[in-house]
Design an enzyme around this catalytic site. Structure first.
Site, PDB file in Angstrom:
ATOM      1  N   TRP A 112       0.812  -1.218   0.000  1.00  9.91           N
ATOM      2  CA  TRP A 112       0.000   0.000   0.000  1.00  9.91           C
ATOM      3  C   TRP A 112       0.841   1.261   0.000  1.00  9.91           C
ATOM      4  O   TRP A 112       0.527   2.226  -0.707  1.00  9.91           O
ATOM      5  CB  TRP A 112      -0.992  -0.018   1.166  1.00  9.91           C
ATOM      6  CG  TRP A 112      -2.035  -1.079   0.972  1.00  9.91           C
ATOM      7  CD1 TRP A 112      -2.226  -2.207   1.708  1.00  9.91           C
ATOM      8  CD2 TRP A 112      -3.008  -1.136  -0.080  1.00  9.91           C
ATOM      9  NE1 TRP A 112      -3.249  -2.954   1.187  1.00  9.91           N
ATOM     10  CE2 TRP A 112      -3.752  -2.330   0.093  1.00  9.91           C
ATOM     11  CE3 TRP A 112      -3.319  -0.307  -1.148  1.00  9.91           C
ATOM     12  CZ2 TRP A 112      -4.782  -2.704  -0.763  1.00  9.91           C
ATOM     13  CZ3 TRP A 112      -4.348  -0.676  -2.009  1.00  9.91           C
ATOM     14  CH2 TRP A 112      -5.070  -1.858  -1.812  1.00  9.91           C
ATOM     15  N   ASP A 202      -1.043   6.547   6.720  1.00  7.91           N
ATOM     16  CA  ASP A 202      -2.159   5.672   6.362  1.00  7.91           C
ATOM     17  C   ASP A 202      -2.337   4.704   7.530  1.00  7.91           C
ATOM     18  O   ASP A 202      -1.503   3.843   7.772  1.00  7.91           O
ATOM     19  CB  ASP A 202      -1.828   4.923   5.078  1.00  7.91           C
ATOM     20  CG  ASP A 202      -2.907   3.910   4.684  1.00  7.91           C
ATOM     21  OD1 ASP A 202      -3.862   3.705   5.462  1.00  7.91           O
ATOM     22  OD2 ASP A 202      -2.771   3.311   3.595  1.00  7.91           O
ATOM     23  N   LYS A 227     -12.117  -1.885   8.247  1.00  5.73           N
ATOM     24  CA  LYS A 227     -11.250  -2.831   8.944  1.00  5.73           C
ATOM     25  C   LYS A 227     -11.731  -3.038  10.383  1.00  5.73           C
ATOM     26  O   LYS A 227     -12.046  -4.142  10.773  1.00  5.73           O
ATOM     27  CB  LYS A 227      -9.810  -2.326   8.952  1.00  5.73           C
ATOM     28  CG  LYS A 227      -9.269  -1.925   7.585  1.00  5.73           C
ATOM     29  CD  LYS A 227      -9.132  -3.096   6.647  1.00  5.73           C
ATOM     30  CE  LYS A 227      -8.475  -2.687   5.343  1.00  5.73           C
ATOM     31  NZ  LYS A 227      -8.311  -3.799   4.400  1.00  5.73           N
TER      32      LYS A 227
END
Length: 400
Positions: A112, A202, A227
């Site tokens: 990511w 992030d 999540k």
């Protein structure tokens, strides 16, 4: 709900059954308004009160300083790859930065952060400086991210006047994570950052699973909700005031933090249902934290302790499997994620299919690793209980 399976998937992730039951009621009648949450106007007074409660509960849980804004957006974490660059470059120019292509520092520790770095390069608006890239070549010849760099890796590498410094706390695909213990060599190098550096994080996979260290050192923290705290469709952006109020015609309004601030996250129709369910999860988190003897503002410590327990159990079974030649860990010691534990099954694809199939027969789903890396991935988000983890451990032992 005896027919429900255990969801170890990496996202969209498991949600508490109590929340799902309450959400079903809200779909028909949101807080006794006579209209369902999926139908209600996002500009109604009822929804406005609710979204303000969601923000306030988030502030309580994170102990967020008052000079930060909480914004609700769409587009997932991926949209923030571009939004971060555009907003931070606008801020760089507004504070008198003169470089034609300002430096943007990226710490690449997994899939990511690599995608975010590549998007910054693709936009071509600044000079992307990769501070460290931990990608290595595995035994099978495939590229892999299997560790967090030692703190000494960053020395004298940061730009002197960067528009941003970017990192991803937990890499969902690769199962690596910066260590919570700030004395650990694999913790984030907060003490090596240039003074006043605009830090961007992030936090998608670990958001609301434990407190955020040095939150006041960050310019921006963002996270996809799917999540630990909600369904897909909602992105939370936490941005310090000085970085949130920059007007720049080069930023599309749907990506502008100032547009979100000025409209109180209602510039266009927000993901109403996702915000509603996230609000229910946050209420429950505060209640459970209190039930376990924590002040409301310290509920995240309770969840952090649960996360450590769950991950420790899975890792113990993994080490046993490694000793017996059944499992093979994919991450170096000290770099493993507590949210996403990844490993391979010795014996190749047939053995992997056998493991995943056996788990599904026992009511456990979502264990197959990301398509780019394969293997097994056990995601241990907040709604996954210790009892559910114990069932997985029992199965891992049976498989061994």
């Amino acid at each position: 709900m005896s027919d429900r399976v255990i969801n170890f998937g990496a996202g969209p992730s498991a949600l508490p059954e109590e929340v799902l039951t309450e959400a079903c009621k809200g779909l028909l009648n949101f807080q006794n308004t006579g209209i369902g949450i999926a139908e209600i106007s996002h500009r109604s007074a009822d929804f406005d009160r609710y979204i303000r409660e969601v923000e306030e509960n988030m502030r309580i849980l994170l102990r967020l300083p008052q000079d930060y804004k909480v914004l609700f957006a769409q587009g997932g974490g991926t949209a923030q790859f571009s939004a971060v660059v555009l907003n931070m470059l606008a801020r760089y120019r507004s504070r008198g930065g003169t470089a034609e292509k300002p430096a943007m520092d990226y710490i690449v520790t997994g899939s990511w952060s690599e995608k975010a770095m590549k998007e910054a390069k693709r936009l071509g608006l600044g000079d992307v400086n990769v501070i460290v890239n931990t990608q290595t070549i595995a035994d099978d010849g495939k590229k892999t991210f299997n560790h967090i760099p030692d703190r000494d890796s960053y020395k004298n590498k940061f730009s002197q006047d960067p528009a941003l410094i970017y990192y991803c706390v937990n890499e969902t695909v690769d199962g690596v994570e910066f260590n919570d213990d700030l004395e650990s060599p694999t913790s984030f190098p907060f003490d090596s950052l240039p003074d006043g550096a605009p830090l961007v994080a992030d936090y998608s996979s670990s958001f609301m699973s434990r407190p955020i260290p040095f939150i006041d050192k960050h310019a921006i923290i963002y996270a996809g909700a799917q999540k630990n705290i909600g369904p897909a469709g909602l992105t939370i952006i936490i941005v310090r005031d000085e970085w949130a109020n920059v007007s720049d015609n080069s930023i599309p309004l749907c990506l502008s933090y100032k547009a979100l601030v000025d409209s109180r996250s209602l510039y266009n129709t927000p993901p109403v249902l996702s915000i509603y369910i996230t609000g229910l999860v946050l209420r429950r988190m505060l209640e459970i934290g209190a039930e376990n003897g924590r002040p409301r503002k310290k509920a995240l410590e309770y969840y952090g302790e649960r996360t450590v327990k769950k991950a420790s159990k899975v890792n113990a079974a993994l080490k046993e499997g490694e000793a017996r030649g059944i499992f093979k860990g994919k991450v170096l010691e000290g770099s493993g994620s507590k949210m996403n534990v990844v490993f391979d099954i010795v014996g190749g694809e047939d053995k992997l299919k056998e493991f995943v199939s056996g788990a599904e027969q026992r009511g456990m789903k979502g264990l197959k690793g990301h398509r780019s890396v394969g293997g097994v991935r056990v995601s241990l988000y907040n709604a996954v209980t210790e009892d559910q983890v114990d069932k997985l451990i029992q199965y891992m032992n049976q498989f061994m």
